[in-house]
Structures are given as structure tokens and as C-alpha cells.
Design a protein around this motif. Structure first.
Motif, PDB file in Angstrom:
ATOM      1  N   ASN A  13     -20.288  15.581  -4.311  1.00 45.37           N
ATOM      2  CA  ASN A  13     -20.489  17.029  -4.398  1.00 45.37           C
ATOM      3  C   ASN A  13     -19.290  17.790  -3.842  1.00 45.37           C
ATOM      4  OD1 ASN A  13     -23.030  16.473  -5.413  1.00 45.37           O
ATOM      5  ND2 ASN A  13     -24.086  16.944  -3.514  1.00 45.37           N
ATOM      6  N   TRP A  14     -18.786  17.360  -2.691  1.00 46.40           N
ATOM      7  CA  TRP A  14     -17.641  18.045  -2.089  1.00 46.40           C
ATOM      8  C   TRP A  14     -16.429  17.973  -3.004  1.00 46.40           C
ATOM      9  CZ3 TRP A  14     -18.157  14.975   3.102  1.00 46.40           C
ATOM     10  CH2 TRP A  14     -19.347  15.344   3.735  1.00 46.40           C
ATOM     11  N   ALA A  15     -16.188  16.803  -3.585  1.00 42.72           N
ATOM     12  CA  ALA A  15     -15.040  16.638  -4.485  1.00 42.72           C
ATOM     13  C   ALA A  15     -15.205  17.533  -5.715  1.00 42.72           C
ATOM     14  CB  ALA A  15     -14.880  15.179  -4.889  1.00 42.72           C
ATOM     15  N   SER A  16     -16.400  17.603  -6.239  1.00 40.95           N
ATOM     16  CA  SER A  16     -16.670  18.441  -7.402  1.00 40.95           C
ATOM     17  C   SER A  16     -16.470  19.919  -7.075  1.00 40.95           C
ATOM     18  CB  SER A  16     -18.098  18.191  -7.887  1.00 40.95           C
ATOM     19  OG  SER A  16     -18.410  19.021  -8.964  1.00 40.95           O
ATOM     20  N   GLN A  17     -16.955  20.339  -5.923  1.00 44.61           N
ATOM     21  CA  GLN A  17     -16.778  21.736  -5.503  1.00 44.61           C
ATOM     22  C   GLN A  17     -15.301  22.059  -5.332  1.00 44.61           C
ATOM     23  OE1 GLN A  17     -19.117  21.839  -1.952  1.00 44.61           O
ATOM     24  NE2 GLN A  17     -21.056  22.020  -3.053  1.00 44.61           N
ATOM     25  N   ARG A  18     -14.574  21.133  -4.768  1.00 44.92           N
ATOM     26  CA  ARG A  18     -13.137  21.347  -4.545  1.00 44.92           C
ATOM     27  C   ARG A  18     -12.400  21.428  -5.877  1.00 44.92           C
ATOM     28  NH1 ARG A  18      -9.513  19.734   0.085  1.00 44.92           N
ATOM     29  NH2 ARG A  18      -7.582  20.613  -0.662  1.00 44.92           N
ATOM     30  N   ASP A  19     -12.781  20.560  -6.825  1.00 40.43           N
ATOM     31  CA  ASP A  19     -12.160  20.595  -8.154  1.00 40.43           C
ATOM     32  C   ASP A  19     -12.408  21.942  -8.820  1.00 40.43           C
ATOM     33  OD1 ASP A  19     -11.284  18.005  -7.818  1.00 40.43           O
ATOM     34  OD2 ASP A  19     -12.873  17.113  -9.040  1.00 40.43           O
ATOM     35  N   GLY A  20     -13.637  22.443  -8.714  1.00 42.07           N
ATOM     36  CA  GLY A  20     -13.971  23.732  -9.305  1.00 42.07           C
ATOM     37  C   GLY A  20     -13.179  24.866  -8.669  1.00 42.07           C
ATOM     38  N   ALA A  21     -13.033  24.834  -7.368  1.00 40.81           N
ATOM     39  CA  ALA A  21     -12.271  25.867  -6.665  1.00 40.81           C
ATOM     40  C   ALA A  21     -10.803  25.820  -7.076  1.00 40.81           C
ATOM     41  CB  ALA A  21     -12.414  25.688  -5.149  1.00 40.81           C
ATOM     42  N   GLU A  22     -10.258  24.615  -7.232  1.00 45.03           N
ATOM     43  CA  GLU A  22      -8.860  24.486  -7.638  1.00 45.03           C
ATOM     44  C   GLU A  22      -8.649  24.984  -9.066  1.00 45.03           C
ATOM     45  OE1 GLU A  22      -7.948  20.401  -6.842  1.00 45.03           O
ATOM     46  OE2 GLU A  22      -7.707  20.787  -4.689  1.00 45.03           O
ATOM     47  N   ARG A  23      -9.606  24.706  -9.954  1.00 44.65           N
ATOM     48  CA  ARG A  23      -9.495  25.196 -11.337  1.00 44.65           C
ATOM     49  C   ARG A  23      -9.537  26.720 -11.364  1.00 44.65           C
ATOM     50  NH1 ARG A  23     -12.717  20.709 -12.451  1.00 44.65           N
ATOM     51  NH2 ARG A  23     -14.610  21.962 -12.362  1.00 44.65           N
TER      52      ARG A  23
END
Length: 67
Positions: A42-52
């Protein structure tokens, strides 16, 4: 009283950075810091979304500056 998250934002950020640099899968890596694999995913997914989102904003800003 609301319960505080068990892991600080700094811990989450560092765990995701280490995961990415390790080259290992999430389940294998999750054992190292003692976190179950789902929160780490979940954390990795949230971080990916924030970076996009940040990248998208940067592109929009660059386009505006060009005009």
C-alpha cells in the motif's frame, strides 16, 4: 481519541525507498523491517501515485512556461 498510525511517515518513506533499491519482491523484503507485505504494498502504491501526480504537475508547469 483517534489512534495514531503504527508506523511514522518517515518509516514508511524509508521502507519504500529501501524496497525499490533492494530489487527484491515485496513479500521477501517485508520480512526485513518486520512489516507485513500488504501495508508495504500500500505504501509503495501510494508513493507511486504521488510521484505520478507530481510529474504530471511538473509537465503542466513546463508547458505553461513554454507558452
Amino acid at each position: 481519541m483517534p489512534k495514531s498510525p503504527p508506523y511514522s511517515p518517515e518509516f514508511r518513506r524509508e521502507a519504500v525507498q529501501l524496497l525499490r533499491s533492494s530489487g527484491r519482491s515485496i513479500p521477501r523484503f517485508a520480512k526485513e523491517p518486520g512489516v507485513s507485505h500488504q501495508p508495504l504494498r500500500n505504501w509503495a502504491s501510494q508513493r507511486d501515485g504521488a510521484e505520478r501526480r507530481a510529474d504530471r504537475l511538473s509537465r503542466v508547469s513546463r508547458d505553461r512556461l513554454r507558452r
